[in-house]
Design an enzyme around this catalytic site. Structure first.
Site, PDB file in Angstrom:
ATOM      1  N   HIS A  83      48.551 -19.681 -17.479  1.00 16.52           N
ATOM      2  CA  HIS A  83      49.611 -18.939 -17.050  1.00 16.52           C
ATOM      3  C   HIS A  83      49.351 -17.488 -17.131  1.00 16.52           C
ATOM      4  O   HIS A  83      50.067 -16.761 -16.358  1.00 16.52           O
ATOM      5  CB  HIS A  83      51.067 -19.451 -17.821  1.00 16.52           C
ATOM      6  CG  HIS A  83      51.211 -18.844 -19.068  1.00 16.52           C
ATOM      7  ND1 HIS A  83      50.983 -19.469 -20.381  1.00 16.52           N
ATOM      8  CD2 HIS A  83      51.685 -17.631 -19.575  1.00 16.52           C
ATOM      9  CE1 HIS A  83      51.122 -18.622 -21.157  1.00 16.52           C
ATOM     10  NE2 HIS A  83      51.510 -17.575 -20.749  1.00 16.52           N
ATOM     11  N   ASP A 219      46.662 -25.272 -21.348  1.00  7.97           N
ATOM     12  CA  ASP A 219      46.998 -23.866 -20.792  1.00  7.97           C
ATOM     13  C   ASP A 219      45.885 -22.889 -20.936  1.00  7.97           C
ATOM     14  O   ASP A 219      45.996 -22.015 -21.697  1.00  7.97           O
ATOM     15  CB  ASP A 219      48.157 -23.384 -21.587  1.00  7.97           C
ATOM     16  CG  ASP A 219      49.152 -22.220 -20.757  1.00  7.97           C
ATOM     17  OD1 ASP A 219      48.432 -21.740 -19.910  1.00  7.97           O
ATOM     18  OD2 ASP A 219      50.073 -22.094 -21.145  1.00  7.97           O
ATOM     19  N   SER A 627      50.052 -14.431 -25.952  1.00  3.41           N
ATOM     20  CA  SER A 627      49.310 -15.660 -24.963  1.00  3.41           C
ATOM     21  C   SER A 627      47.894 -15.461 -24.645  1.00  3.41           C
ATOM     22  O   SER A 627      47.447 -14.169 -24.045  1.00  3.41           O
ATOM     23  CB  SER A 627      50.262 -15.590 -23.389  1.00  3.41           C
ATOM     24  OG  SER A 627      51.326 -16.413 -23.755  1.00  3.41           O
TER      25      SER A 627
END
Ligand code: ARG
Ligand code: GLU
Length: 696
Positions: A83, A219, A627
């Site tokens: 992402h 991810d 992230s």
């Protein structure tokens, strides 16, 4: 005796070790180092951060200012989340080469794809410059004078900072402006896409599973840093070569088990752990509910239209995901604050603080802090809610109004002359093109009708039939010509005429009021921070996140979200097969992955129980910006890739609770499995350093 002392020390650390915190990497010696070792780490503070020798920090890069990434080979190979790299993956995709759906794997350096504008920052050195920044600040100055002194001194220090020609620097405030640190940085601008799994792996579970455990998302995506022939940062050139890093992370094939030490190293964006109860109350009881309601109204419209029509579904996938992400987080935040009685506990804490202030004879300095907060926040409430609602409605949810806002700013630039107008016009056009790339005016009109009543009684949806801005060609047509003429045409456009008074209100009334109270609150928060550390020195203090490099650590651990429910900390490929819905846009599973599952063809990536691990939980205190952060084991090897938190724990930005706050990481063995077994990109595996720290 000595044994008992060690035991007590051990128990003390065991307890406090679960309290969270995001620590400054250059200050780990002492308490943090001991605490980490009590949790099983073998790392020294210097292994993590060292100025004179290579250390873990040299492998950690700030990815495009918003995410974290890490170097995993001696040729500058970079790992981050899917992402985080999504817009780069999207930008190289077309109907013929759909890298979103099918994934992308460069077979050699030549096939790696450059990305304009993408950059990665490394931290060369961190210096405490508090004394110098505050040297000329005196008690007799007003807050405004203090701040402008701080700004000018910081500027000077920054300019005269010792650094190489290719390095940059910046100064950041910590502990609400009670401490200042200088960062020497190195920024790389030639970053190329190396690999990405299909979206059905990289975003498996999509929005339904977002913020949720148990999780099964792969991810991740891979990039590579290129440098000039001297291994220095350089803008893109075909002559650039793969970067040779000062340090890269070896990858453990032995994985994790419950209780293992983990360290997460990255760039968390913003947290607020030292708010007074009144502030948490205002955020959770006033601000969050109204912005949740606005987003909910938007999502109801979007979801319905996306279900009806496949083209709309693809068009709005990323816009919907962005709106849903914070919406879901705020709901979780509110639930967590309520369930943990965070406000009640904060109030108790504050009475204790007040008592101690009195006991220690500090009433004159600190006695009125809390009542001042009450008063300020009461004055703040309506304008704070109003401004938040404005941002939601006019900037983040309704696209026509967002376009109008940009045009309004362009008109403001016009007041400053043609040159500034032309510059503003250019960026406005870029923005309009960005919005229109995936724009559906009838959907946007429905959003307008759904959310505008939540902001104003003045609703007029007929502007959609009259304005020139629901269509890119007519919008660009309107913007053609002399500046004066453009402004005139603009002021005849129905949507602009409708929206302008709202923007005037923002600039003339809402924003000035907001800024004036907000700066008083900030000044008070700075004193409160100092007071807390002085009055309650035994408490655990770490600076709030401010997009600078931080270390957080904890253990692999499950949690109990409700009575009688306990979540295990590890998920397996079996769970992906359980969730599989053929053809579904969130839960489809690629055939090849199903085949590998049937054959149990996991190679060296299986867990000791023979299953393939996918994700795991830890007690590391993370936030947005973490992230892509590496989860590092007790020996300095990579074991996980951070990408999310559990829903019940999203309140950790204001109230970290070790019972319930967990971060979610992809198991590196799943990442390697996908690269190797699924994609057949074993040339990348060969580039990495795989280790077995648990084999004796
Ligand atoms: N919740 C994570 C974060 O805040 C992941 C967001 C991306 N994933 C998604 N399904 N929208 O960024
Ligand atoms: N997904 C978040 C990000 O993009 C990290 C998760 C969190 O907020 O903790 O930064």
């Amino acid at each position: 005796m000595k044994f008992i002392k060690i035991l007590i020390l051990f128990i003390a650390f065991q307890v406090s070790a679960q309290q969270g915190g995001m620590w400054i990497p250059s200050l780990l010696e002492g308490m943090n180092e001991q605490e980490m070792q009590s949790l099983g780490s073998t790392l020294s503070a210097k292994d993590i951060y060292d100025v004179n020798n290579s250390s873990l920090k040299d492998a950690i890069g700030h990815f495009n200012g918003g995410c974290t990434s890490e170097v995993i080979s001696d040729k500058g190979l970079i790992l981050t989340n899917h992402h985080c790299g999504f817009s780069q993956i999207q930008s190289h995709s077309s109907v013929e080469n759909d890298y979103i759906t099918n994934g992308f794997w460069a077979k050699n350096f030549k096939e790696e794809l450059p990305n304009e504008g993408l950059y990665i920052d490394f931290i060369v050195r961190i210096e405490d410059v508090t004394a110098r920044v505050l040297a000329d600040v005196t008690d007799t100055m007003t807050e405004k004078e203090k701040q402008s002194k701080i700004d000018s001194t910081s500027n000077q220090i920054n300019k005269s900072a010792k650094k190489e020609a290719w390095q940059g620097s910046k100064i950041k405030a910590f502990f609400k402006g009670n401490q200042y640190f200088l960062f020497i940085t190195e920024t790389f601008n030639d970053i190329r896409l190396v690999g990405a799994p299909p979206v059905s792996i990289g975003k498996f579970g999509s929005d339904t599973d977002n913020w949720v455990w148990p999780r099964h998302t792969g991810d991740f995506s891979l990039f590579r840093i290129y440098a000039d022939k001297n291994n220095r940062p350089a803008s893109y050139s075909k002559d650039n070569v793969p970067y040779a890093p000062k340090h890269f992370l070896p990858i453990s094939l032995d994985g994790i088990t419950e209780g293992d030490f983990t360290l997460v190293f990255g760039f968390p964006g913003r947290t607020n752990e030292y708010l007074p109860a009144i502030a948490i109350e205002q955020i959770t009881q006033k601000v969050n509910p109204s912005r949740i309601a606005i987003r909910e109204a938007t999502l109801n419209v979007m979801d319905a239209e996306m279900k009806k029509d496949n083209k709309t579904r693809i068009q709005y996938a990323s816009k919907q995901a962005r709106i849903a992400n914070a919406w879901k987080k705020w709901i979780g935040e509110n639930l967590g604050i309520e369930k943990s009685n965070a406000i009640g506990k904060k109030r108790d804490f504050e009475s204790q603080f007040q008592k101690l202030v009195k006991q220690k004879g500090l009433e004159k300095q600190y006695g009125s802090l809390l009542s001042d907060f009450e008063k300020l926040y009461n004055d703040f409430e309506s304008v704070n809610v109003k401004r938040n609602n404005f941002l939601e409605v006019f900037i983040r949810n309704n696209e026509l109004m967002h376009m109008m806002f940009r045009l309004y700013q362009m008109e403001n630039a016009y007041q400053k002359g043609d040159a500034s107008f032309n510059k503003a016009k250019e960026s406005t056009i870029t923005r309009l093109k960005g919005i229109h790339k995936n724009y559906n005016a009838s959907l946007d009109k429905n959003v307008f009708e759904a959310i505008m009543p939540l902001y104003s009684k003045n609703i007029n949806a007929s502007i959609y039939d009259k304005t020139q801005f629901t269509n890119l060609d007519s919008a660009l047509e309107l913007l053609k010509g002399e500046p004066k003429k453009v402004i005139k045409k603009l002021n005849n456009d129905a949507a602009f005429v409708y929206a302008k008074p709202f923007f005037d209100e923002l600039y003339n009334s809402i924003d000035p009021q907001f800024q004036s109270i907000n700066s008083e609150i900030n000044a008070l928060q700075k004193i409160y921070m100092k007071a807390l550390m002085e009055v309650m020195p035994e408490e655990r203090y770490f600076p709030d996140a401010n997009s600078t490099l931080r270390v957080t650590y904890g253990q692999v651990k499950g949690y109990a979200p409700r009575d009688a429910v306990y979540y295990n900390p590890v998920t397996y490929l079996d769970g992906i097969i359980e969730k599989y819905i053929p053809g579904d846009y969130e839960f489809d599973v690629p055939q090849k992955l199903q085949d590998l599952y049937k054959a149990k063809d996991y190679g060296q990536y299986a867990d000791t129980n023979g299953k393939l691990p996918i994700c795991f939980l830890g007690t590391n205190h993370t936030s947005g910006g973490n992230s892509g952060s590496p989860a590092i084991d007790a020996h300095g090897n990579l074991v996980g890739l951070n990408f999310d938190r559990v829903w019940e724990g999203t309140m950790s930005d204001m109230n970290y609770d070790p019972e319930i706050c967990r971060n979610i990481m992809v198991d590196l063995r799943y990442v390697l499995f996908i690269i190797d077994k699924y994609a057949g990109a074993d040339h990348l595996i060969k580039e990495m350093k795989l280790v077995h720290p648990k084999r004796k």
